[in-house]
Design a protein around this motif. Structure first.
Motif, PDB file in Angstrom:
ATOM      1  N   VAL A   1      -7.533  13.373 -26.119  1.00 32.85           N
ATOM      2  CA  VAL A   1      -7.433  14.675 -26.785  1.00 32.85           C
ATOM      3  C   VAL A   1      -8.645  14.939 -27.673  1.00 32.85           C
ATOM      4  N   PRO A   2      -9.094  13.981 -28.487  1.00 35.69           N
ATOM      5  CA  PRO A   2     -10.318  14.239 -29.269  1.00 35.69           C
ATOM      6  C   PRO A   2     -11.538  14.483 -28.395  1.00 35.69           C
ATOM      7  N   GLU A   3     -11.547  13.900 -27.192  1.00 34.68           N
ATOM      8  CA  GLU A   3     -12.713  14.033 -26.319  1.00 34.68           C
ATOM      9  C   GLU A   3     -12.692  15.316 -25.511  1.00 34.68           C
ATOM     10  N   TYR A   4     -11.500  15.722 -25.028  1.00 34.84           N
ATOM     11  CA  TYR A   4     -11.407  16.866 -24.112  1.00 34.84           C
ATOM     12  C   TYR A   4     -10.650  18.057 -24.681  1.00 34.84           C
ATOM     13  N   GLY A   5     -10.139  17.957 -25.892  1.00 30.08           N
ATOM     14  CA  GLY A   5      -9.344  19.048 -26.447  1.00 30.08           C
ATOM     15  C   GLY A   5      -7.866  18.870 -26.116  1.00 30.08           C
ATOM     16  N   TRP A   6      -7.013  19.667 -26.791  1.00 29.91           N
ATOM     17  CA  TRP A   6      -5.571  19.498 -26.654  1.00 29.91           C
ATOM     18  C   TRP A   6      -5.085  19.752 -25.231  1.00 29.91           C
ATOM     19  N   GLU A   7      -5.427  20.875 -24.657  1.00 27.33           N
ATOM     20  CA  GLU A   7      -4.854  21.251 -23.356  1.00 27.33           C
ATOM     21  C   GLU A   7      -5.295  20.292 -22.249  1.00 27.33           C
ATOM     22  N   HIS A   8      -6.596  20.148 -22.080  1.00 28.20           N
ATOM     23  CA  HIS A   8      -7.089  19.290 -21.007  1.00 28.20           C
ATOM     24  C   HIS A   8      -6.840  17.817 -21.325  1.00 28.20           C
ATOM     25  N   GLY A   9      -6.938  17.449 -22.602  1.00 26.93           N
ATOM     26  CA  GLY A   9      -6.712  16.066 -22.982  1.00 26.93           C
ATOM     27  C   GLY A   9      -5.281  15.615 -22.715  1.00 26.93           C
ATOM     28  N   LEU A  10      -4.308  16.477 -23.019  1.00 28.45           N
ATOM     29  CA  LEU A  10      -2.912  16.139 -22.739  1.00 28.45           C
ATOM     30  C   LEU A  10      -2.648  16.092 -21.242  1.00 28.45           C
ATOM     31  N   TRP A  11      -3.286  16.987 -20.489  1.00 24.98           N
ATOM     32  CA  TRP A  11      -3.064  17.010 -19.037  1.00 24.98           C
ATOM     33  C   TRP A  11      -3.591  15.740 -18.377  1.00 24.98           C
ATOM     34  N   VAL A  12      -4.823  15.340 -18.694  1.00 29.07           N
ATOM     35  CA  VAL A  12      -5.362  14.128 -18.070  1.00 29.07           C
ATOM     36  C   VAL A  12      -4.590  12.889 -18.539  1.00 29.07           C
ATOM     37  N   SER A  13      -4.061  12.918 -19.768  1.00 28.02           N
ATOM     38  CA  SER A  13      -3.256  11.801 -20.253  1.00 28.02           C
ATOM     39  C   SER A  13      -1.957  11.704 -19.475  1.00 28.02           C
TER      40      SER A  13
ATOM     41  N   LEU B   1      15.386   6.673 -16.883  1.00 30.89           N
ATOM     42  CA  LEU B   1      15.097   6.630 -18.317  1.00 30.89           C
ATOM     43  C   LEU B   1      13.884   5.766 -18.608  1.00 30.89           C
ATOM     44  N   PHE B   2      13.821   4.584 -17.991  1.00 30.54           N
ATOM     45  CA  PHE B   2      12.701   3.674 -18.219  1.00 30.54           C
ATOM     46  C   PHE B   2      11.387   4.296 -17.755  1.00 30.54           C
ATOM     47  N   ALA B   3      11.410   4.949 -16.584  1.00 31.72           N
ATOM     48  CA  ALA B   3      10.199   5.584 -16.061  1.00 31.72           C
ATOM     49  C   ALA B   3       9.718   6.700 -16.976  1.00 31.72           C
ATOM     50  N   LEU B   4      10.625   7.579 -17.382  1.00 30.29           N
ATOM     51  CA  LEU B   4      10.236   8.712 -18.220  1.00 30.29           C
ATOM     52  C   LEU B   4       9.749   8.268 -19.592  1.00 30.29           C
ATOM     53  N   LEU B   5      10.433   7.275 -20.166  1.00 31.04           N
ATOM     54  CA  LEU B   5      10.005   6.790 -21.477  1.00 31.04           C
ATOM     55  C   LEU B   5       8.642   6.100 -21.390  1.00 31.04           C
ATOM     56  N   SER B   6       8.433   5.305 -20.351  1.00 26.73           N
ATOM     57  CA  SER B   6       7.147   4.625 -20.175  1.00 26.73           C
ATOM     58  C   SER B   6       6.025   5.631 -19.990  1.00 26.73           C
ATOM     59  N   GLU B   7       6.275   6.640 -19.161  1.00 28.16           N
ATOM     60  CA  GLU B   7       5.247   7.650 -18.920  1.00 28.16           C
ATOM     61  C   GLU B   7       4.981   8.495 -20.162  1.00 28.16           C
TER      62      GLU B   7
ATOM     63  N   PHE C   1      -1.338  12.992 -16.467  1.00 29.89           N
ATOM     64  CA  PHE C   1      -1.648  12.710 -15.063  1.00 29.89           C
ATOM     65  C   PHE C   1      -1.874  11.209 -14.848  1.00 29.89           C
ATOM     66  N   HIS C   2      -2.680  10.614 -15.697  1.00 33.15           N
ATOM     67  CA  HIS C   2      -3.004   9.202 -15.513  1.00 33.15           C
ATOM     68  C   HIS C   2      -1.834   8.299 -15.893  1.00 33.15           C
ATOM     69  N   ALA C   3      -0.996   8.721 -16.828  1.00 35.67           N
ATOM     70  CA  ALA C   3       0.168   7.919 -17.186  1.00 35.67           C
ATOM     71  C   ALA C   3       1.153   7.850 -16.025  1.00 35.67           C
ATOM     72  N   ILE C   4       1.438   8.986 -15.414  1.00 34.40           N
ATOM     73  CA  ILE C   4       2.356   9.007 -14.269  1.00 34.40           C
ATOM     74  C   ILE C   4       1.741   8.275 -13.084  1.00 34.40           C
ATOM     75  N   SER C   5       0.464   8.514 -12.845  1.00 30.90           N
ATOM     76  CA  SER C   5      -0.212   7.849 -11.734  1.00 30.90           C
ATOM     77  C   SER C   5      -0.237   6.338 -11.926  1.00 30.90           C
TER      78      SER C   5
END
Length: 460
Positions: free
Chosen positions: A166-178, A148-154, A180-184
């Protein structure tokens, strides 16, 4: 007799799971099961990353193996830029990071708990050793809290990072890089979808704060997180939690001070930034990322030699016990300092915060630190033998980074030969599992029935 013992020992690896009337039980010891699990994850990851649809360019077997091992051990060293992997390949890397960071047995334990299955004592013992947790009675609650702590933090990290990307890369790519980097970041992996990590975002305070907060939280250790979650005002925290929090704070502060002093006038690092706020922000990030986070907001190869050496020390120490990070752990480092202080003061028992440190903990700390140094020496020996033209400092930095599963590099990883890459692969695996295994063997050791007469040797 030897053949029977040897064949029986090998059969444990051929059939690690034994079916009993009251349920399945692992016949391997916790360290053996952990190492086998990581090896199997590396093998699966290698096969998936070798698929044509995983990358835009074909990978060699050792490139796929190195990337998979780096992801499973949450290291972050790369021989192929993550940007060269397709969305499928990056998803595989992200999955390996998540499983490797939280521990494969956590997922197995959670599945059994959700299905209402009884957990064999051997498997509960394995989970306990994975998280450095001593109470088997509250194990189920801790495992749920971990997930729970891991998923909520990520999830929270993804949302905050999306405000910038998201404002810089758009919704799809912006959410993906967000995502990716949050989990990493939470898993202290250091993988980034960009070849230069976070250098292009060094001036963004939101990115710096969120990423550093995620890998600090992931590096505290789940036993610490569990205790803080259940803590009530007026209740004294355990010695382990207090030592971990204080050591984390002082190491971060010392790293920040050293970074500001040693790199302030370096035009290739802090000296090239135009404001005090930017310098302070970058210095903070680079002071805490050696705790095995692996991200960087400036070129690591441009650090001064003294700061490079200090970074190696911080990578060797690592973060909290039972966390997503590696290294010898901050508590091990503190115990070693306490032993040295007790010796200089003429005391037989090291102590801190009004509590003495048991001898078994002292032995464990010395064994873990010594094993780490020997592993680093052996890996560095292989690298200096196979990379005769490379800088010794670069090779030493790479070796310590692999042992601590940090992922910081001075830019030589993809230029290393196959023997050197294989040596780093072994170092990453043992650096991830080795300290835990040593701790298990020391904790599980039994007193000898025979007591020998005391002897004396000269020290120093």
């Amino acid at each position: 007799m030897r053949r029977r013992v040897s064949s029986r020992h090998l059969s444990r690896y051929r059939h690690p799971w034994r079916r009993l009337p009251h349920g399945g039980v692992l016949v391997l010891s916790p360290p053996e099961a952990l190492l086998l699990g990581f090896v199997l994850l590396c093998a699966v990851g290698t096969l998936l990353l070798s698929l044509p649809q995983a990358s835009y360019e074909p990978l060699t077997w050792h490139e796929a193996l190195f990337t998979a091992t780096s992801a499973v051990t949450v290291t972050g060293l790369v021989v192929v830029d993550t940007s060269l992997f397709t969305p499928f390949g990056q998803s595989v890397i992200l999955g390996l990071i998540q499983v490797g960071g939280l521990g494969f047995m956590t997922f197995a334990a959670l599945t059994m708990l959700l299905l209402g299955m009884r957990m064999p004592i051997q498997q509960r013992k394995l989970i306990r050793e994975t998280f450095n947790y001593t109470s088997l009675a509250e194990l189920s609650q801790l495992v749920r809290l971990v997930i729970l702590f891991a998923l909520l933090s990520e999830a929270l990290g993804t949302g905050l990072l999306a405000l910038s990307w998201v404002p810089e890369y758009g919704w799809e790519h912006g959410l993906w890089v967000s995502l990716f980097h949050a989990i990493s970041a939470f898993n202290n992996a250091g993988f980034s979808v960009w070849p230069n990590s976070l250098i292009d975002h060094a001036h963004d305070p939101l990115i710096n704060i969120v990423i550093s907060a995620l890998f600090i939280l992931g590096g505290l250790g789940f036993a610490v997180v569990g205790e803080l979650y259940q803590w009530r005002r007026g209740k004294l925290l355990s010695l382990h939690t207090r030592v971990t929090l204080w050591a984390t704070f002082w190491l971060a502060l010392a790293g920040l001070a050293a970074m500001l002093i040693l790199e302030w006038r370096n035009p290739a690092t802090l000296g090239g930034l135009d404001s005090f706020g930017a310098r302070l922000q970058v210095a903070w990030f680079q002071a805490v990322t050696p705790r095995t986070a692996g991200f960087n907001t400036l070129d690591i190869a441009e650090l001064t030699t003294p700061m490079t050496q200090l970074t190696m020390l911080l990578m060797f120490i690592g973060a909290g016990a039972g966390s997503t990070a590696s290294g010898i752990k901050v508590t091990t480092f503190v115990v070693l300092l306490l032993v040295a202080r007790a010796f200089l003061q003429g005391n037989n028992q090291p102590a801190i915060l009004g509590r003495s440190i048991p001898q078994v903990i002292v032995i464990k700390a010395v064994a873990v630190a010594l094993a780490g140094m020997l592993l680093i020496f052996l890996c560095l020996f292989v690298l200096t033998w196979s990379e005769s033209d490379a800088s010794f400092l670069d090779l030493a930095f790479e070796t310590v980074s692999a042992f601590g599963t940090v992922g910081l590099s001075r830019g030589i990883t993809d230029d290393l030969s196959i023997p050197s890459q294989l040596a780093l692969i072994v170092t990453m695996l043992l650096g991830r599992v080795g300290p835990l295994s040593l701790g298990y063997f020391i904790a599980a050791s039994k007193a000898r029935g025979i007591t020998y007469a005391r002897g004396s040797v000269q020290i120093g």
